[in-house]
Design a protein around this motif. Structure first.
Motif, PDB file in Angstrom:
ATOM      1  N   LYS A   1      47.642  -4.815  35.019  1.00  0.00           N
ATOM      2  CA  LYS A   1      48.093  -4.131  36.300  1.00  0.00           C
ATOM      3  C   LYS A   1      46.931  -3.116  36.861  1.00  0.00           C
ATOM      4  O   LYS A   1      46.134  -2.668  36.175  1.00  0.00           O
ATOM      5  CB  LYS A   1      49.240  -3.022  35.882  1.00  0.00           C
ATOM      6  CG  LYS A   1      49.639  -2.601  37.176  1.00  0.00           C
ATOM      7  CD  LYS A   1      50.813  -1.429  36.661  1.00  0.00           C
ATOM      8  CE  LYS A   1      51.209  -0.698  37.807  1.00  0.00           C
ATOM      9  NZ  LYS A   1      50.456  -0.318  38.888  1.00  0.00           N
TER      10      LYS A   1
ATOM     11  N   ALA B   1      57.565  -6.438  32.124  1.00  0.00           N
ATOM     12  CA  ALA B   1      57.202  -7.480  32.766  1.00  0.00           C
ATOM     13  C   ALA B   1      56.858  -6.868  34.372  1.00  0.00           C
ATOM     14  O   ALA B   1      57.447  -6.014  34.688  1.00  0.00           O
ATOM     15  CB  ALA B   1      58.242  -8.430  32.826  1.00  0.00           C
ATOM     16  N   CYS B   2      56.064  -7.336  35.023  1.00  0.00           N
ATOM     17  CA  CYS B   2      55.578  -7.178  36.376  1.00  0.00           C
ATOM     18  C   CYS B   2      56.716  -7.616  37.405  1.00  0.00           C
ATOM     19  O   CYS B   2      57.632  -8.408  36.967  1.00  0.00           O
ATOM     20  CB  CYS B   2      54.259  -7.541  36.910  1.00  0.00           C
ATOM     21  SG  CYS B   2      52.939  -7.182  35.925  1.00  0.00           S
TER      22      CYS B   2
ATOM     23  N   ALA C   1      50.170  -7.646  23.904  1.00  0.00           N
ATOM     24  CA  ALA C   1      49.579  -7.356  25.219  1.00  0.00           C
ATOM     25  C   ALA C   1      48.194  -6.621  25.082  1.00  0.00           C
ATOM     26  O   ALA C   1      48.131  -5.529  24.439  1.00  0.00           O
ATOM     27  CB  ALA C   1      50.451  -6.460  26.000  1.00  0.00           C
TER      28      ALA C   1
ATOM     29  N   CYS D   1      49.946  -6.552  40.066  1.00  0.00           N
ATOM     30  CA  CYS D   1      50.179  -6.745  38.508  1.00  0.00           C
ATOM     31  C   CYS D   1      50.327  -8.191  37.989  1.00  0.00           C
ATOM     32  O   CYS D   1      51.068  -8.843  38.594  1.00  0.00           O
ATOM     33  CB  CYS D   1      51.558  -5.871  38.216  1.00  0.00           C
ATOM     34  SG  CYS D   1      51.996  -5.808  36.616  1.00  0.00           S
ATOM     35  N   SER D   2      49.844  -8.531  36.887  1.00  0.00           N
ATOM     36  CA  SER D   2      49.953  -9.674  36.037  1.00  0.00           C
ATOM     37  C   SER D   2      50.254  -9.489  34.627  1.00  0.00           C
ATOM     38  O   SER D   2      49.910  -8.396  34.288  1.00  0.00           O
ATOM     39  CB  SER D   2      49.086 -10.834  36.589  1.00  0.00           C
ATOM     40  OG  SER D   2      47.733 -10.266  35.971  1.00  0.00           O
ATOM     41  N   THR D   3      50.791 -10.442  33.835  1.00  0.00           N
ATOM     42  CA  THR D   3      50.966 -10.146  32.480  1.00  0.00           C
ATOM     43  C   THR D   3      49.601 -10.038  31.994  1.00  0.00           C
ATOM     44  O   THR D   3      48.704 -10.718  31.955  1.00  0.00           O
ATOM     45  CB  THR D   3      51.608 -11.416  31.825  1.00  0.00           C
ATOM     46  OG1 THR D   3      52.733 -11.687  32.577  1.00  0.00           O
ATOM     47  CG2 THR D   3      51.753 -11.216  30.464  1.00  0.00           C
TER      48      THR D   3
END
Length: 789
Positions: A195, A247-248, A224, A200-202
């Motif tokens: 993010k 999650a985004c 993560a 944002c992404s995983t």
């Protein structure tokens, strides 16, 4: 010979007369500091989001700023990359491309430009030089600020030219927030997704061993990934820290309200430190702390971890975190044992009483909150929200290098501002008393002409709707009743009672309620005024406070605009009556000699009352279109100065300031902001007008209280935040507006807003981004020059 001598004197005099020695005077802090780092020669660079970059050669004790006049044409800087040998060479990433300098930041070249035809406006999240081959540089490329189409670009000539690498096996939908090249091999590259401020992404860690052509997803078994670092001597050793991530948002429209507190999930104390000795194939846990990792360049068994999440949890009361779980943790044996070496309670936080705001994470990403020096493991830097920070002991102690305490409760910027505001008020009877109003940092008072500043806000418990403190109210902790920020759009102090001051306060910059407050003790205590004023919650629309200086000094007559209408008080601002329902007015002003003569202006144009507000008439017929906001889809308020809702809404236009001459009856000046608008003057109380300047970005005007022939005018393409066009900045005239000269000497940006000239011949001006500037009017030079005319 005599004629030639006089001519030479005139040339020398005009050169001297045209110079203004501007000094920035601010408390420090305001906008978001994106990231902080240092060059190979030790110059600290701070990336701001409002005013380019700031540079310090003395470990943050003082700063200089580089902006438009150094050929940086973007105010928002997102990333930094440093040449491994030459400290004069570094690259800055912006929300619209990348710039490179080879002279230590004196001048820049645009080396990665936007492509308007393809609507690609590259947002650069990170930049990294190879330390084994200084010609190799990698950069993250996202087509715009909110995209998740992250790619890696590469330069083979130290950042002068760029091309995308193949990026095989690098999946789509990535926001790449951090890059790293192994110090011993320019082909081993790592990319961390996660993010950032606008997208944002995983969270995921990727590795390439062929210079970015092919990529593999590593560290998939540990969860993560928050941050990672490398063993500089061994290409197989990787360190990674983890956290629990939510999650985004799947809907891009939801991302604006998706902050880092939403990104972090589960127990905020969760997360571990891992080590791989297999190049990322497998990982083993070596620590129970998580955070930003700093592996010592000289001894890789010496590792420090600054725990960001526990810090936020500790201060925000999201859970039960003890002090010994917060701060910096150190191992000297590669992770076999750890010690708590840095207590956050010992870190110097500046003027923020509340530590949970002082030590918030970087708006641009968790990994940018704390960063290690690329050349010295003992040095670390931080971008805790609105300030820059520096550590010379590997993060055990961290000090605010944006602001310094001059005396108890009084602060002064070190020169790193990154600040915007809308109000500056110098008392007419005592020019040492100065008030300023900023976006997000509220109201400030100085009693020594800006040598130091004190923040004073209304009591949080009594007036919680008008200030903010970044606190969820779940517990009472000492110091949490003071508040931390507000937005102040208008201030006025009494011309003869220097202790009496009125100001508007709002929790947010727009879409929040605004209140009018009065203080009888220099702002030390505030009282909300509600009598006669409407209750409204849709936007900041309280502007244009003005005083009839001929009214009784103990019971002033005053005017202002609320939601576009004109209000009047005849009892020192204690109660108000709406006297003109217009809906499109922002600013008011009373003639200095005739209390019956009152002006009001805004997007609706310019209006005048000749009976103290009983009736009103629109004036300025020959420039009526220029004095109006003639857009069909225009923002309802003067902030921000750009469209941000995607619906084609354009920046506000119209009358931006009104000033009546301090020495001449019936003379009035008006500025109007918008295409081909400018500065106007009337000598017959608004019946006829002349245009003195044409300027698309005109903002303010000020007249010397000692000499009406001395006039200053300001213009700024930026006001609230963000701009990528130049403007004329500060101009001045010494011959009643017949000729004009630039007064931007030494300013990084030709941006200036509200301006005021004081009785002691000083100039005070807001410059969006770099804050309040002051200078002396070169009166002696002006008199000398005029003596030859």
């Amino acid at each position: 010979m005599k004629k030639f001598t006089v001519l030479c004197l005139l040339v020398v005099c005009f050169k001297s007369f045209s110079q203004h020695a501007w000094t920035r005077t601010n408390p420090g802090g305001g906008g978001a500091i994106a990231v902080v780092g240092a060059t190979a020669s030790g110059t600290i660079i701070s990336a701001s989001d409002l005013s380019g970059i700031y540079l310090s050669d003395d470990d943050g004790d003082s700063w200089r700023v580089s902006g438009w006049n150094n050929n940086i044409h973007e105010t928002h800087i997102s990333s930094l990359g440093f040449h491994p040998i030459d400290g004069n060479i570094f690259i800055i990433g912006t929300y619209n491309g990348a710039y490179r300098t080879d002279d230590g930041g004196q001048s820049f070249d645009l080396v990665l430009a936007p492509d308007v035809a393809s609507e690609s406006y590259p947002y650069i999240e990170d930049i990294v030089f190879s330390h084994s081959n200084a010609n190799i540089v990698y950069i993250t490329y996202h087509s715009n600020a909110g995209s998740t189409d992250g790619e890696v670009y590469k330069s083979l000539d130290a950042g002068i030219t760029w091309n995308p690498v193949a990026n095989e096996n690098l999946p789509g939908g990535l926001r790449i927030v951090k890059l790293m090249v192994h110090p011993s091999d320019e082909n081993i590259v790592y990319a961390l997704a996660g993010k950032s401020r606008f997208s944002c992404s995983t969270p995921a860690l990727y590795k390439s061993v062929d210079g970015g052509v092919n990529w593999s997803h590593i560290a998939t078994s540990i969860g993560a990934v928050m941050d990672f670092d490398l063993n500089p001597a061994d290409t197989q050793i990787i360190f990674a820290s983890t956290f629990v991530a939510n999650a985004c948002p799947t809907n891009p429209n939801d991302f604006e309200n998706f902050g880092f507190e939403d990104f972090v999930g589960g127990d905020w104390t969760s997360g571990e430190l891992y080590k791989s000795t297999t190049g990322g194939v497998s990982f083993n846990q070596i620590g129970s702390e998580t955070g930003i990792i700093n592996v010592d360049f000289d001894n890789p068994n010496h590792i420090k971890v600054v725990n960001i999440l526990s810090m936020m949890e500790y201060f925000n009361d999201y859970g039960n975190v003890a002090e010994n779980q917060v701060g910096t943790f150190t191992t000297i044996n590669g992770g076999t044992s750890w010690q708590h070496t840095g207590s956050i309670l010992n870190w110097f936080r500046g003027y923020r009483i509340q530590p949970w705001l002082a030590f918030s994470w970087s708006y641009n990403g968790i990994t940018k909150t704390v960063t290690k020096d690329k050349f010295n493991s003992n040095k670390m830097y931080a971008s805790f929200g609105q300030w820059a920070w520096y550590s010379n002991d590997g993060g055990d102690t961290i000090n605010n290098i944006s602001s310094k305490e001059i005396s108890p409760d009084y602060w002064l910027s070190t020169g790193l501002e990154n600040i915007n505001g809308n109000a500056i008020e110098v008392n007419q009877s005592n020019s040492d008393v100065v008030y300023m109003g900023g976006y997000d940092i509220g109201f400030w008072q100085s009693k020594n002409a800006g040598l130091s500043w004190k923040q004073i806000l209304p009591d949080l418990q009594q007036y919680e709707n008008y200030i903010w403190d970044s606190y969820d109210g779940s517990s009472q902790v000492p110091g949490r009743n003071e508040g931390t920020g507000a937005n102040v759009a208008t201030i006025i102090s009494d011309p003869t009672r220097q202790n009496v001051v009125w100001a508007s306060f709002s929790e947010g910059q727009y879409n929040y309620p605004t209140g009018l407050f009065k203080s009888n003790d220099y702002g030390e205590n505030w009282q909300l005024i509600t009598t006669g004023l409407p209750v409204y919650n849709d936007s900041i629309r309280m502007y244009g406070l003005s005083i009839d200086k001929n009214s009784l000094s103990t019971n002033r007559t005053m005017y202002m605009t609320v939601a576009g209408d004109v209000y009047k008080s005849v009892n020192d601002g204690n109660s108000w009556t709406m006297i003109y329902a217009n809906g499109g007015l922002k600013f008011t002003r009373v003639d200095n000699f005739n209390p019956q003569l009152v002006y009001a202006g805004g997007e609706a144009g310019l209006f005048r009352s000749t009976n103290a507000g009983t009736s009103w008439t629109q004036i300025g017929a020959q420039f009526q279109v220029e004095m109006q906001g003639n857009l069909t889809n225009m923002r309802p308020d003067i902030v921000p100065t750009y469209s941000e809702d995607g619906a084609g809404v354009q920046a506000w236009q119209g009358v931006f300031e009104i000033k009546t001459d301090p020495n001449l009856p019936n003379r009035v000046y008006v500025t109007s902001y918008g295409t081909a608008k400018g500065l106007y003057r009337s000598d017959d109380m608004g019946n006829s007008w002349e245009k003195l300047l044409t300027d698309d970005y005109m903002r303010g005007v000020a007249i010397s209280p000692n000499d009406s022939s001395i006039i200053y005018a300001t213009a700024s393409a930026s006001y609230h935040s963000g701009a990528n066009v130049d403007s004329s900045g500060i101009q001045f005239s010494t011959d009643d507006g017949n000729t004009w000269h630039s007064a931007n000497n030494g300013m990084a940006w030709n941006y200036a807003g509200i301006i005021q000239l004081s009785i002691d011949d000083k100039i005070w001006a807001w410059s969006p981004g770099t804050g309040v500037q002051k200078a002396n009017i070169p009166v002696s030079d002006i008199l000398f020059k005029n003596s030859f005319e």
